[in-house]
Design an enzyme around this catalytic site. Structure first.
Site, short mmCIF file in Angstrom:
data_model
loop_
_atom_site.label_atom_id
_atom_site.label_comp_id
_atom_site.label_asym_id
_atom_site.label_seq_id
_atom_site.Cartn_x
_atom_site.Cartn_y
_atom_site.Cartn_z
NE ARG A 47 -4.43 -0.95 0.46
CZ ARG A 47 -4.86 -1.81 -0.46
NH1 ARG A 47 -4.10 -2.09 -1.50
NH2 ARG A 47 -6.03 -2.40 -0.34
CG HIS A 106 -2.66 -0.20 -6.87
ND1 HIS A 106 -3.09 0.54 -5.80
CD2 HIS A 106 -2.71 -1.49 -6.48
CE1 HIS A 106 -3.43 -0.27 -4.79
NE2 HIS A 106 -3.21 -1.52 -5.19
#
Lengths: 318, 318
Positions: free
Chosen positions: A233, A281
């Site tokens: 993250r 991502h």
């Protein structure tokens, strides 16, 4: 046994309508509805399947018994202080796990085999020197030895890397040295040439990828300087520290799939930094069909009297 | 039980002197000598360990009983028509095999995960769309399912690729579809999105990587067009055909570790072709220490009455 969908995604894979279609196909005869979290609360639904619902909305819906998150990370959801105290289930699917392993293995290999140096040499039409060590000379350290970390570790071991992992509690993975708890973080870092961040984002791990941690990585490795791969993250990383550590040699290179702001704004210095690989991502871009299968299987198991799996421990944060 | 070294290599790893040191360390008390293949013949040595000896030289040395090649490929050696009819041993070492697997796995992943498209997007500070399939959607075909091909196949299967292999005789590798013989080459190609060339260079395989073969690859794969990875020998490939097939879309991309002329000359169009990744014949850069261990182990086994392993079948060519 009705299901409410609150999905703030877009496109043919992540929009609310495709999710509705998938769940209707898999649960024929059930009442399934899309809710807008900007509209009125919906009551009387037993299950909710959610993706980035507006904070406060779930608390207003009466009758819910289980919340299914449509992804692996529940950090955003847990920031909603009003989130009802119900079982919250995260995605642990073979599809997601395998995709993450693809990403981690490829980027560990690219650093180990110096692919960026070879790319540079190619751009100059230069036949680079062959000096290449074996994977056994490179120490990979996986920060977060959960489902994802364990699977990646297994393949890295099979390829020949010298692999260790760090996690809150000790794990047992064949061929992997397991470090556990805060006391063993320093020795774990001290033997790590490539650090792979896969820990969940919690209050304990927020900003953990900072100068202090990077300074503790191995300085005597074959890669010249330690390397960071963050496939967890963005909130795990101190982005100013990463840039400064790349520039002063504390880090040799970084591969980043996640950022504080996503999409990464065009003005970010990461895009053009010669030591940084940016990916959008997509390390483990989840397959919506596989996630739907997983949630439906959990609903059926629950209704036949079996316990829910992969329920989030709210104190732990994942 | 003396050993003659004929080594046309250079540097601290591949020069004759480091080889002399390695074998003297491992075989203390034996007579070991370096020969120059430009000088007079040396007689009375039982073993020769060779790297690119001048054609004709070995035939002039009387008393030899076994020739050890200091590498896996014996194609150059077999071109010497005067090569004495003695057992010729090639290197099959775990070190070499594992390095080749690193290379094959990394480059299959880079094509599957569209790393070059992502590199391009990064250069434009562009957050690319996430549309990424799982490895199970990509069919890898390994041309040459020997020691190297089998090991790479195993890891590719573990990662999730749909893997097949083609070889002269049928092989059994868990999870890998095995095609064998000339009759099964077409169906093998027809189901292949990423072709990995690992066959030995023989009169049968010379120039096999040509337009006719590329035209037989799958046209319905997730990568858009089929991809070539050549980690075998430059002599396998028709370089003009590769360039023409990349330009007309018969091939989508190529990763080449080997070439007709090495080092690849600066004028080669491969260097600057946007669909080509060039690596400097370093896919499985052999570890000289591991090769020395391997040859010494074979010598000891032979002298204790065991048969030599990995003896080249001259008719077959490897």
């Amino acid at each position: 046994m009705s299901l409410l969908l609150i999905v703030n995604g877009t496109g043919e894979n992540w929009g609310p309508e495709p999710w509705l279609r998938r769940f209707r196909e898999r649960l024929p005869g059930r009442h399934i509805e899309i809710a807008s979290d900007q509209g009125p609360a919906k009551h009387g639904f037993r299950y909710a399947a959610v993706w980035k619902p507006a904070p406060g909305y779930l608390a207003r819906c009466n009758g819910l018994e289980v919340i299914f998150n449509l992804g692996a990370g529940v950090d955003a959801l847990l920031k909603d202080a009003t989130l009802p105290d119900l079982p919250l289930v995260r995605v642990v699917s073979e599809d997601l796990t395998k995709r993450m392993t693809e990403y981690v293995v490829m980027h560990c290999l690219m650093h180990h085999r110096r692919q960026r140096m070879l790319d540079e040499a190619q751009s100059r039409a230069e036949w680079a020197a062959k000096d290449q060590w074996a994977a056994s000379a490179v120490r990979v350290g996986i920060l977060g030895l959960g489902e994802l970390g364990q699977d990646a570790a297994e393949v890295l071991v099979r390829i020949g890397f010298d692999v260790a992992g760090w996690s809150r509690t000790r794990k047992s993975v064949a061929g992997v040295t397991s470090f556990a708890g805060e006391a063993e973080l320093a020795p774990f870092l001290a033997r790590t040439d490539i650090l792979v961040a896969l820990v969940p984002l919690t209050s304990d791990t927020e900003g953990i990828l900072n100068r202090k941690l990077f300074a503790g990585l191995a300085r005597d490795g074959r890669l010249g300087a330690p390397v960071l791969i963050n496939a967890g993250r963005g909130g795990l990383q101190d982005e100013a520290d990463i840039l400064a550590c790349l520039d002063d040699g504390t880090l040799g290179a970084a591969t980043l799939d996640v950022f504080h702001e996503e999409p990464l704004p065009p003005s970010s210095p990461f895009w053009r930094h010669p030591k940084v690989t940016v990916t959008p991502h997509n390390a483990a871009d989840s397959d919506a069909e596989a996630i739907s299968d997983y949630i439906v299987a959990q609903i059926r198991d629950l209704e036949s009297g079996q316990p829910l799996r992969n329920v989030v421990d709210r104190k732990r944060g994942y």
